[in-house]
Design an enzyme around this catalytic site. Structure first.
Site, PDB file in Angstrom:
ATOM      1  CB  SER A  67      40.966 -13.274 -11.866  1.00  0.00           C
ATOM      2  OG  SER A  67      39.649 -13.729 -12.049  1.00  0.00           O
ATOM      3  N   PRO A 118      27.996 -20.625  -2.950  1.00  0.00           N
ATOM      4  CG  PRO A 118      29.254 -21.225  -1.083  1.00  0.00           C
ATOM      5  CD  PRO A 118      29.238 -21.334  -2.577  1.00  0.00           C
ATOM      6  CB  ALA A 119      28.826 -15.500  -2.690  1.00  0.00           C
ATOM      7  CD  GLU A 168      35.116 -15.222  -9.112  1.00  0.00           C
ATOM      8  OE1 GLU A 168      34.681 -15.361 -10.268  1.00  0.00           O
ATOM      9  OE2 GLU A 168      34.463 -15.515  -8.098  1.00  0.00           O
ATOM     10  N   GLY A 171      53.312 -22.258 -13.304  1.00  0.00           N
ATOM     11  CA  GLY A 171      52.032 -22.742 -13.829  1.00  0.00           C
ATOM     12  C   GLY A 171      52.117 -23.115 -15.297  1.00  0.00           C
ATOM     13  CB  THR A 192      33.790 -23.610 -21.210  1.00  0.00           C
ATOM     14  OG1 THR A 192      35.086 -23.748 -20.599  1.00  0.00           O
ATOM     15  CG2 THR A 192      33.264 -22.203 -21.040  1.00  0.00           C
ATOM     16  CE1 TYR A 201      41.692 -18.028  -8.834  1.00  0.00           C
ATOM     17  CE2 TYR A 201      39.904 -16.541  -9.425  1.00  0.00           C
ATOM     18  CZ  TYR A 201      41.104 -17.149  -9.724  1.00  0.00           C
ATOM     19  OH  TYR A 201      41.743 -16.863 -10.927  1.00  0.00           O
TER      20      TYR A 201
HETATM   21  P1  NAP Z   1      45.130 -23.822 -14.517  1.00  0.00           P
HETATM   22  O1  NAP Z   1      44.940 -24.498 -15.828  1.00  0.00           O
HETATM   23  O2  NAP Z   1      44.331 -24.257 -13.339  1.00  0.00           O
HETATM   24  O3  NAP Z   1      46.690 -23.912 -14.149  1.00  0.00           O
HETATM   25  C1  NAP Z   1      47.148 -23.609 -12.858  1.00  0.00           C
HETATM   26  C2  NAP Z   1      48.630 -23.891 -12.783  1.00  0.00           C
HETATM   27  O4  NAP Z   1      49.088 -23.573 -11.467  1.00  0.00           O
HETATM   28  C3  NAP Z   1      48.997 -25.366 -13.042  1.00  0.00           C
HETATM   29  O5  NAP Z   1      50.187 -25.405 -13.808  1.00  0.00           O
HETATM   30  C4  NAP Z   1      49.248 -25.886 -11.631  1.00  0.00           C
HETATM   31  O6  NAP Z   1      50.172 -26.949 -11.580  1.00  0.00           O
HETATM   32  C5  NAP Z   1      49.876 -24.660 -10.981  1.00  0.00           C
HETATM   33  N1  NAP Z   1      49.830 -24.737  -9.513  1.00  0.00           N
HETATM   34  C6  NAP Z   1      48.715 -24.773  -8.745  1.00  0.00           C
HETATM   35  N2  NAP Z   1      49.063 -24.874  -7.455  1.00  0.00           N
HETATM   36  C7  NAP Z   1      50.428 -24.898  -7.407  1.00  0.00           C
HETATM   37  C8  NAP Z   1      51.384 -24.992  -6.363  1.00  0.00           C
HETATM   38  N3  NAP Z   1      51.004 -25.090  -5.104  1.00  0.00           N
HETATM   39  N4  NAP Z   1      52.712 -24.989  -6.676  1.00  0.00           N
HETATM   40  C9  NAP Z   1      53.096 -24.897  -7.957  1.00  0.00           C
HETATM   41  N5  NAP Z   1      52.240 -24.801  -9.009  1.00  0.00           N
HETATM   42  C10 NAP Z   1      50.919 -24.801  -8.724  1.00  0.00           C
HETATM   43  O7  NAP Z   1      44.865 -22.244 -14.660  1.00  0.00           O
HETATM   44  P2  NAP Z   1      44.858 -21.333 -15.977  1.00  0.00           P
HETATM   45  O8  NAP Z   1      43.475 -21.298 -16.517  1.00  0.00           O
HETATM   46  O9  NAP Z   1      45.981 -21.690 -16.834  1.00  0.00           O
HETATM   47  O10 NAP Z   1      45.100 -19.901 -15.321  1.00  0.00           O
HETATM   48  C11 NAP Z   1      46.414 -19.393 -15.134  1.00  0.00           C
HETATM   49  C12 NAP Z   1      46.381 -18.259 -14.113  1.00  0.00           C
HETATM   50  O11 NAP Z   1      45.504 -17.231 -14.578  1.00  0.00           O
HETATM   51  C13 NAP Z   1      45.853 -18.661 -12.743  1.00  0.00           C
HETATM   52  O12 NAP Z   1      46.536 -17.891 -11.785  1.00  0.00           O
HETATM   53  C14 NAP Z   1      44.389 -18.241 -12.785  1.00  0.00           C
HETATM   54  O13 NAP Z   1      43.921 -18.005 -11.486  1.00  0.00           O
HETATM   55  C15 NAP Z   1      44.482 -16.988 -13.612  1.00  0.00           C
HETATM   56  N6  NAP Z   1      43.291 -16.631 -14.393  1.00  0.00           N
HETATM   57  C16 NAP Z   1      42.726 -17.547 -15.236  1.00  0.00           C
HETATM   58  C17 NAP Z   1      41.636 -17.180 -16.007  1.00  0.00           C
HETATM   59  C18 NAP Z   1      40.984 -18.131 -16.951  1.00  0.00           C
HETATM   60  O14 NAP Z   1      39.833 -17.861 -17.370  1.00  0.00           O
HETATM   61  N7  NAP Z   1      41.642 -19.213 -17.353  1.00  0.00           N
HETATM   62  C19 NAP Z   1      41.133 -15.857 -15.918  1.00  0.00           C
HETATM   63  C20 NAP Z   1      41.759 -14.955 -15.064  1.00  0.00           C
HETATM   64  C21 NAP Z   1      42.848 -15.358 -14.305  1.00  0.00           C
HETATM   65  P3  NAP Z   1      49.709 -28.509 -11.581  1.00  0.00           P
HETATM   66  O15 NAP Z   1      49.600 -28.860 -13.045  1.00  0.00           O
HETATM   67  O16 NAP Z   1      50.824 -29.205 -10.887  1.00  0.00           O
HETATM   68  O17 NAP Z   1      48.401 -28.576 -10.856  1.00  0.00           O
HETATM   69  N1  GDD Z   2      32.449 -24.998 -12.806  1.00  0.00           N
HETATM   70  C1  GDD Z   2      31.115 -24.995 -12.948  1.00  0.00           C
HETATM   71  N2  GDD Z   2      30.448 -26.190 -12.940  1.00  0.00           N
HETATM   72  N3  GDD Z   2      30.485 -23.821 -13.069  1.00  0.00           N
HETATM   73  C2  GDD Z   2      29.142 -23.842 -13.247  1.00  0.00           C
HETATM   74  C3  GDD Z   2      28.409 -25.034 -13.275  1.00  0.00           C
HETATM   75  C4  GDD Z   2      29.086 -26.271 -13.105  1.00  0.00           C
HETATM   76  O1  GDD Z   2      28.510 -27.347 -13.113  1.00  0.00           O
HETATM   77  N4  GDD Z   2      27.101 -24.710 -13.485  1.00  0.00           N
HETATM   78  C5  GDD Z   2      27.033 -23.387 -13.582  1.00  0.00           C
HETATM   79  N5  GDD Z   2      28.268 -22.844 -13.430  1.00  0.00           N
HETATM   80  C6  GDD Z   2      28.587 -21.419 -13.437  1.00  0.00           C
HETATM   81  C7  GDD Z   2      29.362 -20.942 -12.204  1.00  0.00           C
HETATM   82  O2  GDD Z   2      28.463 -20.777 -11.104  1.00  0.00           O
HETATM   83  C8  GDD Z   2      29.941 -19.637 -12.746  1.00  0.00           C
HETATM   84  O3  GDD Z   2      28.986 -18.607 -12.632  1.00  0.00           O
HETATM   85  C9  GDD Z   2      30.152 -19.922 -14.233  1.00  0.00           C
HETATM   86  O4  GDD Z   2      29.446 -21.132 -14.519  1.00  0.00           O
HETATM   87  C10 GDD Z   2      31.622 -20.102 -14.639  1.00  0.00           C
HETATM   88  O5  GDD Z   2      32.219 -21.033 -13.761  1.00  0.00           O
HETATM   89  P1  GDD Z   2      33.716 -21.586 -14.041  1.00  0.00           P
HETATM   90  O6  GDD Z   2      33.810 -22.099 -15.420  1.00  0.00           O
HETATM   91  O7  GDD Z   2      34.055 -22.499 -12.920  1.00  0.00           O
HETATM   92  O8  GDD Z   2      34.602 -20.267 -14.029  1.00  0.00           O
HETATM   93  P2  GDD Z   2      34.637 -19.011 -13.049  1.00  0.00           P
HETATM   94  O9  GDD Z   2      34.042 -17.848 -13.791  1.00  0.00           O
HETATM   95  O10 GDD Z   2      34.099 -19.314 -11.713  1.00  0.00           O
HETATM   96  O11 GDD Z   2      36.210 -18.796 -12.873  1.00  0.00           O
HETATM   97  C11 GDD Z   2      37.077 -18.817 -14.016  1.00  0.00           C
HETATM   98  O12 GDD Z   2      37.211 -17.520 -14.535  1.00  0.00           O
HETATM   99  C12 GDD Z   2      37.867 -16.589 -13.656  1.00  0.00           C
HETATM  100  C13 GDD Z   2      37.887 -15.238 -14.378  1.00  0.00           C
HETATM  101  O13 GDD Z   2      36.670 -14.583 -14.204  1.00  0.00           O
HETATM  102  C14 GDD Z   2      38.413 -19.415 -13.561  1.00  0.00           C
HETATM  103  O14 GDD Z   2      39.223 -19.647 -14.690  1.00  0.00           O
HETATM  104  C15 GDD Z   2      39.154 -18.476 -12.634  1.00  0.00           C
HETATM  105  O15 GDD Z   2      40.468 -18.987 -12.385  1.00  0.00           O
HETATM  106  C16 GDD Z   2      39.250 -17.101 -13.345  1.00  0.00           C
HETATM  107  O16 GDD Z   2      39.963 -16.190 -12.560  1.00  0.00           O
END
Ligand code: NAP
Ligand code: GDD
Length: 335
Positions: free
Chosen positions: A126, A280-281, A128, A7, A191, A150
């Protein structure tokens, strides 16, 4: 030290690679074959250090491809960040999210004891996973109640990681990271959706922003701070799991209000609630307690909420302005 990042093209992978390069690591990244074929678009987050890392093509869906990468180099650390990370998409296609996230993690873990038992392993857990929370703030021993495919896939990943630690004595840890953002955040996450649209509205390229649930509360930190915690977790004498969070929570409405006010606009004039973005949830409230990470790892956050919002808006404003002027030049030159 040699590290493998799955990733690496994602938000966190790009910041982590920079951090490890700065510490003198030899950094390897796992990327999809399609990314190698389309580097201009797919490597946009890592193009500034591409020549300093080694990339290997593999897919999370293919055990042989992962096995093959792990036989090529002896790694000291593996950061398993690759995943289908968009919660809304996991409702649309839960099967492929489960397949990629659970099997991908299992494949990585299954290959390691055989080929590289010495390699320390980080799993991207996460907040989540807490889902319908049973206590606030959430900490390492707060029960999980995931509310999306997820979230379920991440609970399974954390359980697999712990099981490999307990069954094979491997150094395997899970970071339970709360939401973390940056100018490199994907455009679909709320965001970045807000800050990129604020920039377009400010420049007269759009007039409204359609969002779902404005009352959901998230604990938003900065990705650059959070990748440092990942690294610290793998430097400890024994493996353990850690919550990483700011301890501060804000609604989506507050994020939008702050982002619009950064450019002198009132969010109420532009934000429209649209049912199609409701889930949905929903996970209504996340606030983490990172006391253990601060105490044991010595981790601390360096960015605060309003600074993060401002950095994201300013970055989107600069990028949109540049794109806009490039396309005007393109049109006026008749190209
Ligand atoms: P991201 O920007 O969506 O990056 C996901 C990465 O996974 C990308 O490099 C993507 O590659 C790769 N990937 C997805 N499907 C793949 C596959 N089938 N084979 C190989 N590579 C694949 O996510 P992020 O925000 O950096 O998050 C990194 C990790 O932390 C994730 O596991 C996410 O679930 C977890 N996490 C994130 C947050 C957050 O707030 N950001 C919080 C808690 C946990 P491509 O570029 O090719 O799509
Ligand atoms: N994406 C999105 N788009 N979210 C929205 C919107 C919209 O138009 N309007 C409201 N939301 C609300 C979602 O319902 C959720 O409650 C909140 O904004 C945050 O949504 P996301 O930014 O999509 O993030 P997330 O909290 O569902 O998930 C992210 O954080 C997780 C850690 O708690 C992702 O980065 C996950 O990969 C990560 O694990």
């Amino acid at each position: 030290m040699k590290a493998l990042i799955t990733g690496i093209t994602g938000q966190d992978g790009s910041y982590l690679a920079e951090h490890l390069l700065g510490l003198g690591y030899e950094v390897h990244g796992l990327v999809r074959r399609v990314a190698l074929e389309d580097p201009t678009r797919r490597f946009n987050r890592i193009e500034h250090f591409l020549e300093r890392v080694t990339l290997h093509a593999a897919s999370l869906e293919s055990y042989p491809s992962l096995f093959s990468v792990l036989t090529k180099v002896s790694f000291d650390e593996c950061y398993h960040l690759a995943a289908q990370s968009f919660v809304a998409e996991s409702f649309a296609d839960g099967f492929s999210t489960m397949n990629t996230n659970i099997n991908g993690t299992h494949y990585m873990l299954a290959a390691l004891p055989e080929i590289q038992p010495q390699c320390r392993f980080y799993f991207a857990g996460s907040s989540e996973m807490f889902g319908k929370v049973s206590e606030t703030p959430q900490k390492e021993n707060t029960p999980f109640h995931p509310r999306s495919p997820y979230g379920i896939s991440k609970v399974a990943g954390l359980d697999l990681t712990r099981n490999y630690r307990e069954a094979y004595g491997m150094f395997c840890v899970s970071g339970i990271l709360f939401n973390h953002e940056s100018p490199r955040r994907g455009f679909e996450f709320v965001t970045r959706k807000i800050t990129s649209t604020v920039a377009r509205i400010k420049l007269g390229l759009a007039s409204e922003l359609r969002l779902g649930n404005l009352e959901a509360k998230r604990d938003w930190g900065h990705a650059a701070d959070y990748v440092k915690a990942m690294h610290l977790m793998l430097q400890q004498p024994s493996p353990d799991d850690y919550v990483v969070a700011t301890g501060e929570t804000h609604t989506v409405r507050e994020f939008a209000e702050a982002a619009f006010s950064t450019v002198g606009l009132d969010y109420r004039d532009h934000v429209k609630v649209d049912e199609q973005f409701y889930r949905p949830a929903e996970v209504d409230l996340l606030t983490g307690d990172a006391a253990k990470a601060r105490r044991v790892l010595g981790w601390k956050q360096e960015h605060e909420f309003y600074q993060l919002v401002q950095e994201m808006v300013e970055s989107d404003l600069a990028a949109t302005t540049q794109r806009n002027s490039e396309s005007r030049m393109h049109i006026s030159s008749g190209a």
